[in-house]
Design a protein around this motif. Structure first.
Motif, mmCIF file in Angstrom:
data_model
loop_
_atom_site.group_PDB
_atom_site.id
_atom_site.type_symbol
_atom_site.label_atom_id
_atom_site.label_comp_id
_atom_site.label_asym_id
_atom_site.label_seq_id
_atom_site.Cartn_x
_atom_site.Cartn_y
_atom_site.Cartn_z
ATOM 1 N N ALA A 32 -10.686 -0.370 -1.693
ATOM 2 C CA ALA A 32 -11.157 -1.539 -1.169
ATOM 3 C C ALA A 32 -12.621 -1.656 -1.724
ATOM 4 O O ALA A 32 -13.445 -0.488 -1.652
ATOM 5 C CB ALA A 32 -11.034 -1.483 0.420
ATOM 6 N N THR A 33 -13.238 -2.658 -1.405
ATOM 7 C CA THR A 33 -14.639 -2.998 -1.782
ATOM 8 C C THR A 33 -15.016 -4.092 -0.841
ATOM 9 O O THR A 33 -14.408 -4.975 -0.456
ATOM 10 C CB THR A 33 -14.848 -3.683 -3.265
ATOM 11 O OG1 THR A 33 -14.244 -4.925 -3.294
ATOM 12 C CG2 THR A 33 -14.451 -2.454 -4.406
ATOM 13 N N LEU A 34 -16.358 -3.824 -0.332
ATOM 14 C CA LEU A 34 -16.947 -4.908 0.228
ATOM 15 C C LEU A 34 -18.492 -4.939 0.006
ATOM 16 O O LEU A 34 -19.350 -3.676 0.294
ATOM 17 C CB LEU A 34 -17.077 -4.415 1.997
ATOM 18 C CG LEU A 34 -17.853 -5.258 2.900
ATOM 19 C CD1 LEU A 34 -17.254 -6.660 3.035
ATOM 20 C CD2 LEU A 34 -17.672 -4.421 4.260
ATOM 21 N N GLY A 35 -18.877 -6.028 -0.790
ATOM 22 C CA GLY A 35 -20.027 -5.882 -1.471
ATOM 23 C C GLY A 35 -20.352 -4.793 -2.367
ATOM 24 O O GLY A 35 -19.743 -4.821 -3.351
ATOM 25 N N ASN A 36 -21.167 -3.918 -2.081
ATOM 26 C CA ASN A 36 -21.734 -2.883 -3.134
ATOM 27 C C ASN A 36 -20.684 -1.646 -2.769
ATOM 28 O O ASN A 36 -20.894 -0.601 -3.532
ATOM 29 C CB ASN A 36 -23.140 -2.635 -3.308
ATOM 30 C CG ASN A 36 -23.701 -3.696 -4.172
ATOM 31 O OD1 ASN A 36 -23.150 -4.483 -4.778
ATOM 32 N ND2 ASN A 36 -25.235 -3.850 -3.655
ATOM 33 N N ARG A 37 -20.232 -1.612 -1.496
ATOM 34 C CA ARG A 37 -19.219 -0.380 -1.290
ATOM 35 C C ARG A 37 -18.022 -0.301 -1.494
ATOM 36 O O ARG A 37 -17.294 -1.512 -1.663
ATOM 37 C CB ARG A 37 -19.501 -0.270 0.530
ATOM 38 C CG ARG A 37 -20.722 -0.345 0.972
ATOM 39 C CD ARG A 37 -20.939 -0.541 2.568
ATOM 40 N NE ARG A 37 -19.967 0.739 3.121
ATOM 41 C CZ ARG A 37 -19.815 0.908 4.321
ATOM 42 N NH1 ARG A 37 -20.054 -0.171 5.172
ATOM 43 N NH2 ARG A 37 -19.096 1.913 4.731
ATOM 44 N N LYS A 38 -17.718 0.898 -2.093
ATOM 45 C CA LYS A 38 -16.382 1.023 -2.447
ATOM 46 C C LYS A 38 -15.735 2.288 -1.915
ATOM 47 O O LYS A 38 -16.204 3.184 -1.754
ATOM 48 C CB LYS A 38 -16.167 1.424 -4.149
ATOM 49 C CG LYS A 38 -16.609 0.280 -5.050
ATOM 50 C CD LYS A 38 -16.664 0.594 -6.277
ATOM 51 C CE LYS A 38 -17.141 -0.532 -7.089
ATOM 52 N NZ LYS A 38 -16.953 -0.081 -8.685
ATOM 53 N N LEU A 39 -14.271 1.806 -1.392
ATOM 54 C CA LEU A 39 -13.663 3.183 -0.676
ATOM 55 C C LEU A 39 -12.269 3.163 -1.473
ATOM 56 O O LEU A 39 -11.788 2.403 -2.128
ATOM 57 C CB LEU A 39 -13.481 2.542 0.654
ATOM 58 C CG LEU A 39 -14.697 2.193 1.556
ATOM 59 C CD1 LEU A 39 -14.038 1.445 3.023
ATOM 60 C CD2 LEU A 39 -15.215 3.506 1.899
ATOM 61 N N SER A 40 -11.635 4.324 -1.315
ATOM 62 C CA SER A 40 -10.618 4.596 -2.122
ATOM 63 C C SER A 40 -9.933 5.652 -1.342
ATOM 64 O O SER A 40 -10.683 6.785 -0.744
ATOM 65 C CB SER A 40 -10.557 5.125 -3.351
ATOM 66 O OG SER A 40 -11.377 6.266 -3.737
ATOM 67 N N THR A 41 -8.577 5.649 -1.193
ATOM 68 C CA THR A 41 -7.891 6.855 -0.512
ATOM 69 C C THR A 41 -6.371 6.993 -1.243
ATOM 70 O O THR A 41 -5.864 6.051 -1.880
ATOM 71 C CB THR A 41 -7.718 6.611 0.969
ATOM 72 O OG1 THR A 41 -7.071 7.648 1.724
ATOM 73 C CG2 THR A 41 -6.636 5.075 1.421
ATOM 74 N N ILE A 42 -5.921 8.140 -0.795
ATOM 75 C CA ILE A 42 -4.596 8.656 -1.622
ATOM 76 C C ILE A 42 -3.519 8.692 -0.488
ATOM 77 O O ILE A 42 -4.062 9.516 0.624
ATOM 78 C CB ILE A 42 -4.728 9.711 -2.510
ATOM 79 C CG1 ILE A 42 -5.640 9.553 -3.567
ATOM 80 C CG2 ILE A 42 -3.515 10.184 -2.857
ATOM 81 C CD1 ILE A 42 -6.026 10.818 -4.217
ATOM 82 N N ILE A 43 -2.439 8.182 -0.438
ATOM 83 C CA ILE A 43 -1.423 8.069 0.680
ATOM 84 C C ILE A 43 -0.129 8.679 -0.015
ATOM 85 O O ILE A 43 0.351 8.260 -0.987
ATOM 86 C CB ILE A 43 -1.139 6.790 1.218
ATOM 87 C CG1 ILE A 43 -2.517 6.076 1.574
ATOM 88 C CG2 ILE A 43 -0.104 6.733 2.280
ATOM 89 C CD1 ILE A 43 -2.525 4.417 1.769
ATOM 90 N N ASN A 44 0.264 9.580 0.834
ATOM 91 C CA ASN A 44 1.894 10.121 0.328
ATOM 92 C C ASN A 44 2.883 8.841 0.383
ATOM 93 O O ASN A 44 2.455 8.021 1.222
ATOM 94 C CB ASN A 44 2.190 11.266 1.175
ATOM 95 C CG ASN A 44 1.312 12.659 0.883
ATOM 96 O OD1 ASN A 44 0.830 12.822 -0.011
ATOM 97 N ND2 ASN A 44 1.045 13.278 1.951
ATOM 98 N N ALA A 45 3.867 8.928 -0.508
ATOM 99 C CA ALA A 45 4.939 8.067 -0.630
ATOM 100 C C ALA A 45 5.560 7.876 0.926
ATOM 101 O O ALA A 45 5.840 6.623 1.296
ATOM 102 C CB ALA A 45 5.828 8.280 -1.646
ATOM 103 N N LYS A 46 5.597 8.979 1.624
ATOM 104 C CA LYS A 46 6.393 9.018 2.722
ATOM 105 C C LYS A 46 5.575 8.149 3.948
ATOM 106 O O LYS A 46 6.238 7.929 4.947
ATOM 107 C CB LYS A 46 6.835 10.114 3.402
ATOM 108 C CG LYS A 46 5.904 11.009 3.411
ATOM 109 C CD LYS A 46 6.325 12.703 3.877
ATOM 110 C CE LYS A 46 5.267 13.549 4.150
ATOM 111 N NZ LYS A 46 5.834 14.887 4.274
ATOM 112 N N ASP A 47 4.249 8.100 3.893
ATOM 113 C CA ASP A 47 3.327 7.708 4.863
ATOM 114 C C ASP A 47 2.890 6.079 4.574
ATOM 115 O O ASP A 47 2.181 5.797 5.526
ATOM 116 C CB ASP A 47 1.956 8.624 4.892
ATOM 117 C CG ASP A 47 2.592 10.022 5.389
ATOM 118 O OD1 ASP A 47 3.480 10.164 5.953
ATOM 119 O OD2 ASP A 47 1.790 10.865 5.076
ATOM 120 N N VAL A 48 3.592 5.777 3.691
ATOM 121 C CA VAL A 48 2.893 4.429 3.144
ATOM 122 C C VAL A 48 3.234 3.321 4.226
ATOM 123 O O VAL A 48 2.482 2.463 4.625
ATOM 124 C CB VAL A 48 3.469 3.735 1.840
ATOM 125 C CG1 VAL A 48 3.469 2.342 1.385
ATOM 126 C CG2 VAL A 48 3.090 4.566 0.623
#
Length: 79
Positions: A32-48
């Motif tokens: 995800a991005t908001l302006g200049n800020r970038k976020l990322s996360t990794i999710i297990n398949a069972k928790d999607v």
């Protein structure tokens, strides 16, 4: 969201290493991005599903403060 196999480097293109085994379980990479800020996360398949429900609840809770766009000014600028 995209499928993530846990590697941080690209796949090798040589013919010797093309026979790599795929991981047992893929994960999902959410960015995800908001302006200049970038976020990322990794999710297990069972928790999607659980993550998507929580994410949609956050979005619904924060949509109340948004204004509707004025379509007339957008059309006037285009012409």
């Amino acid at each position: 969201m995209k499928k993530y196999d846990g590697r941080t480097k690209p796949k090798p293109t040589t013919s010797k290493q093309k026979h790599l085994q795929p991981p047992n379980e893929y994960k999902c990479l959410m960015r995800a991005t908001l302006g200049n800020r970038k976020l990322s996360t990794i999710i297990n398949a069972k928790d999607v599903n659980k993550f998507q429900l929580a994410y949609s609840n956050v979005l619904k809770a924060n949509l109340e403060g948004l204004r509707k766009r004025d379509k007339k000014t957008k059309m006037a600028k285009a012409t």
